[in-house]
Scaffold this motif. Structure first.
Motif, PDB file in Angstrom:
ATOM      1  N   GLY A   1       1.449  -1.291   0.090  1.00  0.00           N
ATOM      2  CA  GLY A   1       0.246  -0.046  -0.258  1.00  0.00           C
ATOM      3  C   GLY A   1       0.338   1.330   0.233  1.00  0.00           C
ATOM      4  O   GLY A   1       0.251   2.323   0.540  1.00  0.00           O
ATOM      5  N   VAL A   2       1.730   1.270  -0.559  1.00  0.00           N
ATOM      6  CA  VAL A   2       3.027   2.411  -0.139  1.00  0.00           C
ATOM      7  C   VAL A   2       3.120   2.643  -1.760  1.00  0.00           C
ATOM      8  O   VAL A   2       3.648   1.618  -2.856  1.00  0.00           O
ATOM      9  N   VAL A   3       3.479   3.809  -2.085  1.00  0.00           N
ATOM     10  CA  VAL A   3       4.085   4.650  -3.379  1.00  0.00           C
ATOM     11  C   VAL A   3       5.619   3.952  -3.129  1.00  0.00           C
ATOM     12  O   VAL A   3       6.249   5.077  -3.438  1.00  0.00           O
ATOM     13  N   ALA A   4       6.190   3.322  -3.637  1.00  0.00           N
ATOM     14  CA  ALA A   4       7.820   3.228  -3.347  1.00  0.00           C
ATOM     15  C   ALA A   4       7.667   2.730  -5.246  1.00  0.00           C
ATOM     16  O   ALA A   4       7.541   2.320  -6.527  1.00  0.00           O
ATOM     17  N   GLU A   5       9.615   3.411  -5.615  1.00  0.00           N
ATOM     18  CA  GLU A   5       9.603   3.094  -6.267  1.00  0.00           C
ATOM     19  C   GLU A   5      11.434   2.911  -6.871  1.00  0.00           C
ATOM     20  O   GLU A   5      11.969   3.259  -5.798  1.00  0.00           O
ATOM     21  N   TYR A   6      12.017   2.991  -7.709  1.00  0.00           N
ATOM     22  CA  TYR A   6      13.632   2.378  -7.854  1.00  0.00           C
ATOM     23  C   TYR A   6      14.271   3.554  -8.034  1.00  0.00           C
ATOM     24  O   TYR A   6      13.491   4.048  -8.321  1.00  0.00           O
ATOM     25  N   ARG A   7      14.894   3.758  -7.436  1.00  0.00           N
ATOM     26  CA  ARG A   7      15.944   4.830  -7.905  1.00  0.00           C
ATOM     27  C   ARG A   7      17.517   4.067  -7.591  1.00  0.00           C
ATOM     28  O   ARG A   7      18.115   3.540  -6.738  1.00  0.00           O
ATOM     29  N   ALA A   8      17.987   4.610  -8.848  1.00  0.00           N
ATOM     30  CA  ALA A   8      19.228   3.957  -8.832  1.00  0.00           C
ATOM     31  C   ALA A   8      20.314   4.406  -8.142  1.00  0.00           C
ATOM     32  O   ALA A   8      20.255   5.439  -7.826  1.00  0.00           O
ATOM     33  N   PRO A   9      21.517   3.510  -7.785  1.00  0.00           N
ATOM     34  CA  PRO A   9      21.638   2.258  -8.465  1.00  0.00           C
ATOM     35  C   PRO A   9      21.237   1.463  -7.388  1.00  0.00           C
ATOM     36  O   PRO A   9      20.778   0.315  -7.907  1.00  0.00           O
ATOM     37  N   THR A  10      20.843   1.697  -5.940  1.00  0.00           N
ATOM     38  CA  THR A  10      20.608   0.482  -5.229  1.00  0.00           C
ATOM     39  C   THR A  10      19.555   0.714  -4.541  1.00  0.00           C
ATOM     40  O   THR A  10      19.179   0.113  -3.089  1.00  0.00           O
ATOM     41  N   ASP A  11      19.101   2.059  -4.264  1.00  0.00           N
ATOM     42  CA  ASP A  11      17.878   2.262  -3.109  1.00  0.00           C
ATOM     43  C   ASP A  11      16.082   1.395  -3.490  1.00  0.00           C
ATOM     44  O   ASP A  11      16.151   1.925  -4.854  1.00  0.00           O
ATOM     45  N   VAL A  12      15.467   2.436  -2.948  1.00  0.00           N
ATOM     46  CA  VAL A  12      13.968   1.604  -2.928  1.00  0.00           C
ATOM     47  C   VAL A  12      13.364   2.571  -2.505  1.00  0.00           C
ATOM     48  O   VAL A  12      14.122   3.188  -1.176  1.00  0.00           O
ATOM     49  N   VAL A  13      12.374   3.911  -2.779  1.00  0.00           N
ATOM     50  CA  VAL A  13      12.520   5.028  -2.587  1.00  0.00           C
ATOM     51  C   VAL A  13      10.897   4.993  -2.191  1.00  0.00           C
ATOM     52  O   VAL A  13      10.019   5.177  -2.815  1.00  0.00           O
ATOM     53  N   VAL A  14      10.116   6.276  -1.069  1.00  0.00           N
ATOM     54  CA  VAL A  14       8.863   6.901  -1.406  1.00  0.00           C
ATOM     55  C   VAL A  14       9.503   7.825  -1.029  1.00  0.00           C
ATOM     56  O   VAL A  14       9.731   8.674  -0.247  1.00  0.00           O
ATOM     57  N   ALA A  15       8.707   8.838  -2.607  1.00  0.00           N
ATOM     58  CA  ALA A  15       8.849  10.229  -2.681  1.00  0.00           C
ATOM     59  C   ALA A  15       9.637  10.557  -2.096  1.00  0.00           C
ATOM     60  O   ALA A  15       9.843  11.749  -1.431  1.00  0.00           O
ATOM     61  N   GLY A  16      10.915  10.151  -3.108  1.00  0.00           N
ATOM     62  CA  GLY A  16      12.107  10.468  -2.422  1.00  0.00           C
ATOM     63  C   GLY A  16      12.696   9.879  -1.153  1.00  0.00           C
ATOM     64  O   GLY A  16      14.646  10.339  -1.303  1.00  0.00           O
ATOM     65  N   ARG A  17      12.317   9.646  -0.737  1.00  0.00           N
ATOM     66  CA  ARG A  17      13.139   9.005   1.162  1.00  0.00           C
ATOM     67  C   ARG A  17      13.473   7.881   0.730  1.00  0.00           C
ATOM     68  O   ARG A  17      12.277   6.911   0.806  1.00  0.00           O
ATOM     69  N   LYS A  18      14.488   7.323   1.498  1.00  0.00           N
ATOM     70  CA  LYS A  18      14.458   5.860   1.435  1.00  0.00           C
ATOM     71  C   LYS A  18      14.172   5.168   2.349  1.00  0.00           C
ATOM     72  O   LYS A  18      14.522   5.035   3.394  1.00  0.00           O
ATOM     73  N   ILE A  19      13.145   3.635   1.531  1.00  0.00           N
ATOM     74  CA  ILE A  19      12.932   2.980   2.721  1.00  0.00           C
ATOM     75  C   ILE A  19      13.544   1.850   3.064  1.00  0.00           C
ATOM     76  O   ILE A  19      13.455   0.915   3.342  1.00  0.00           O
ATOM     77  N   SER A  20      14.886   1.774   1.711  1.00  0.00           N
ATOM     78  CA  SER A  20      15.639   0.129   1.541  1.00  0.00           C
ATOM     79  C   SER A  20      16.675   0.513   0.355  1.00  0.00           C
ATOM     80  O   SER A  20      16.848   0.974  -0.267  1.00  0.00           O
ATOM     81  N   GLY A  21      17.585   0.141   1.482  1.00  0.00           N
ATOM     82  CA  GLY A  21      19.351   0.527   0.842  1.00  0.00           C
ATOM     83  C   GLY A  21      19.569  -1.063   0.423  1.00  0.00           C
ATOM     84  O   GLY A  21      18.855  -2.088   1.272  1.00  0.00           O
ATOM     85  N   THR A  22      20.522  -1.581  -0.318  1.00  0.00           N
ATOM     86  CA  THR A  22      21.005  -2.519  -0.892  1.00  0.00           C
ATOM     87  C   THR A  22      22.436  -2.935  -1.750  1.00  0.00           C
ATOM     88  O   THR A  22      22.813  -1.391  -2.000  1.00  0.00           O
ATOM     89  N   GLY A  23      23.015  -3.868  -1.762  1.00  0.00           N
ATOM     90  CA  GLY A  23      24.266  -4.047  -2.319  1.00  0.00           C
ATOM     91  C   GLY A  23      24.032  -5.328  -2.139  1.00  0.00           C
ATOM     92  O   GLY A  23      23.591  -6.352  -1.694  1.00  0.00           O
ATOM     93  N   GLY A  24      25.524  -5.789  -3.613  1.00  0.00           N
ATOM     94  CA  GLY A  24      25.463  -7.534  -3.455  1.00  0.00           C
ATOM     95  C   GLY A  24      27.065  -7.394  -4.039  1.00  0.00           C
ATOM     96  O   GLY A  24      27.836  -6.565  -4.251  1.00  0.00           O
ATOM     97  N   ALA A  25      27.064  -9.130  -4.141  1.00  0.00           N
ATOM     98  CA  ALA A  25      28.911  -9.102  -4.061  1.00  0.00           C
ATOM     99  C   ALA A  25      28.382 -10.514  -4.871  1.00  0.00           C
ATOM    100  O   ALA A  25      27.856 -11.415  -4.799  1.00  0.00           O
ATOM    101  N   MET A  26      30.060 -10.854  -6.333  1.00  0.00           N
ATOM    102  CA  MET A  26      29.660 -12.706  -7.181  1.00  0.00           C
ATOM    103  C   MET A  26      31.088 -13.306  -6.108  1.00  0.00           C
ATOM    104  O   MET A  26      31.640 -12.259  -5.524  1.00  0.00           O
ATOM    105  N   GLU A  27      30.174 -14.094  -5.792  1.00  0.00           N
ATOM    106  CA  GLU A  27      31.132 -14.319  -5.000  1.00  0.00           C
ATOM    107  C   GLU A  27      31.944 -16.003  -6.436  1.00  0.00           C
ATOM    108  O   GLU A  27      30.872 -17.634  -6.320  1.00  0.00           O
ATOM    109  N   GLY A  28      32.763 -16.185  -7.480  1.00  0.00           N
ATOM    110  CA  GLY A  28      32.048 -17.765  -8.625  1.00  0.00           C
ATOM    111  C   GLY A  28      30.665 -17.538  -8.707  1.00  0.00           C
ATOM    112  O   GLY A  28      30.800 -16.340  -9.572  1.00  0.00           O
ATOM    113  N   ASP A  29      30.199 -18.238  -8.882  1.00  0.00           N
ATOM    114  CA  ASP A  29      28.612 -17.919 -10.109  1.00  0.00           C
ATOM    115  C   ASP A  29      27.895 -17.410  -8.661  1.00  0.00           C
ATOM    116  O   ASP A  29      26.909 -17.562  -8.996  1.00  0.00           O
ATOM    117  N   ALA A  30      28.138 -17.398  -7.588  1.00  0.00           N
ATOM    118  CA  ALA A  30      27.069 -17.157  -7.104  1.00  0.00           C
ATOM    119  C   ALA A  30      26.987 -15.530  -6.180  1.00  0.00           C
ATOM    120  O   ALA A  30      28.214 -14.955  -6.632  1.00  0.00           O
TER     121      ALA A  30
END
Length: 252
Positions: A122-151
């Motif tokens: 029920g929230v108007v959320a959107e992806y904000r490059a490079p790694t965030d999810v935001v609601v009206a420009g305010r971050k609600i989710s931060g993310t990050g990743g790493a590859m280890e070989g094929d994993a």
């Protein structure tokens, strides 16, 4: 259609959560487990990046006074604060699951799905490059990743009812600047789910929203499961190393 596993490892001390990071990633690399969506929460924790000095990055006196555990992550990056009011989510995948080794493309695909999950609550959320999810420009989710070989290990957070001031005081870079104005500005840059949805959805509903969104985005089914015996063996070994003053980089 492939099948992924969905597990919730609950509220744990940071050493335990980080040991599970290592165990699950190693197990996925060894193909002992299927691709996995994991949910987790931390007891109050100040985490430095793998190569950082806790004494320089954290206000250790404040952390000790508030019962905030200090730990060292397996990955790089800056110091962060987490507690039980943040829901963590993690994906343990193979490169074949995401179709590319390019982290920018992986982040876009996963964060777009995470934004879909938050919107379903029920929230108007959107992806904000490079790694965030935001609601009206305010971050609600931060993310990050790493590859280890094929994993791939891709990690994200969802702010449920997070206290920004405690975070600022725990981090040495901001502790001396924690004025009411500074805290207010920081709060305007992030938003908690509790501020947007009333009442706050139960954790089970939030997890189901993410599982549904990831299943749709990757064309898989995601079924509930448990930690395997192989993961628990790896976890025990990792915890013996991580749950020590030597690992953290503090005097015993």
């Amino acid at each position: 259609m492939g099948s992924w596993r969905w597990i919730d490892t609950g509220l744990r001390r940071p050493a335990e959560n980080l040991a599970l990071n290592r165990a699950l990633l190693e197990a996925r690399q060894a193909r002992e487990i299927p691709s996995t969506l994991r949910f987790l929460r931390f007891t109050p924790s100040a985490l430095v990046g793998h190569h950082q000095d806790p004494a320089k990055e954290l206000d250790l006196a404040f952390c000790a006074g508030r019962g905030i555990a200090v730990q060292r992550r397996l990955t790089g990056g800056g110091a962060i604060y987490l507690d039980e009011n943040v829901l963590g989510w993690e994906l343990y995948l193979e490169q074949s699951d995401v179709g590319t080794p390019e982290m920018a493309a992986i982040s876009r695909r996963i964060c777009t799905a995470a934004a879909d999950a938050v919107r379903s609550l029920g929230v108007v959320a959107e992806y904000r490059a490079p790694t965030d999810v935001v609601v009206a420009g305010r971050k609600i989710s931060g993310t990050g990743g790493a590859m280890e070989g094929d994993a791939l290990l891709y990690q994200g957070t969802l702010l449920l009812d997070f206290d920004v001031e405690v975070m600022l005081r725990a981090l040495a870079a901001t502790a001396s600047r924690v004025t009411p104005e500074f805290v207010a500005a920081a709060r305007r840059s992030v938003v908690n789910l509790r501020e947007l949805v009333s009442p706050l959805p139960p954790l089970a509903a939030v997890e189901a929203a993410f599982a549904t969104a990831f299943a749709r985005a990757f064309g898989v089914t995601i079924e509930r499961g448990e930690l395997s015996a192989a993961e628990l063996v790896r976890y025990t070994a990792a915890l013996a190393e991580i749950d020590t003053a030597a690992w953290i980089g503090l005097a015993a």
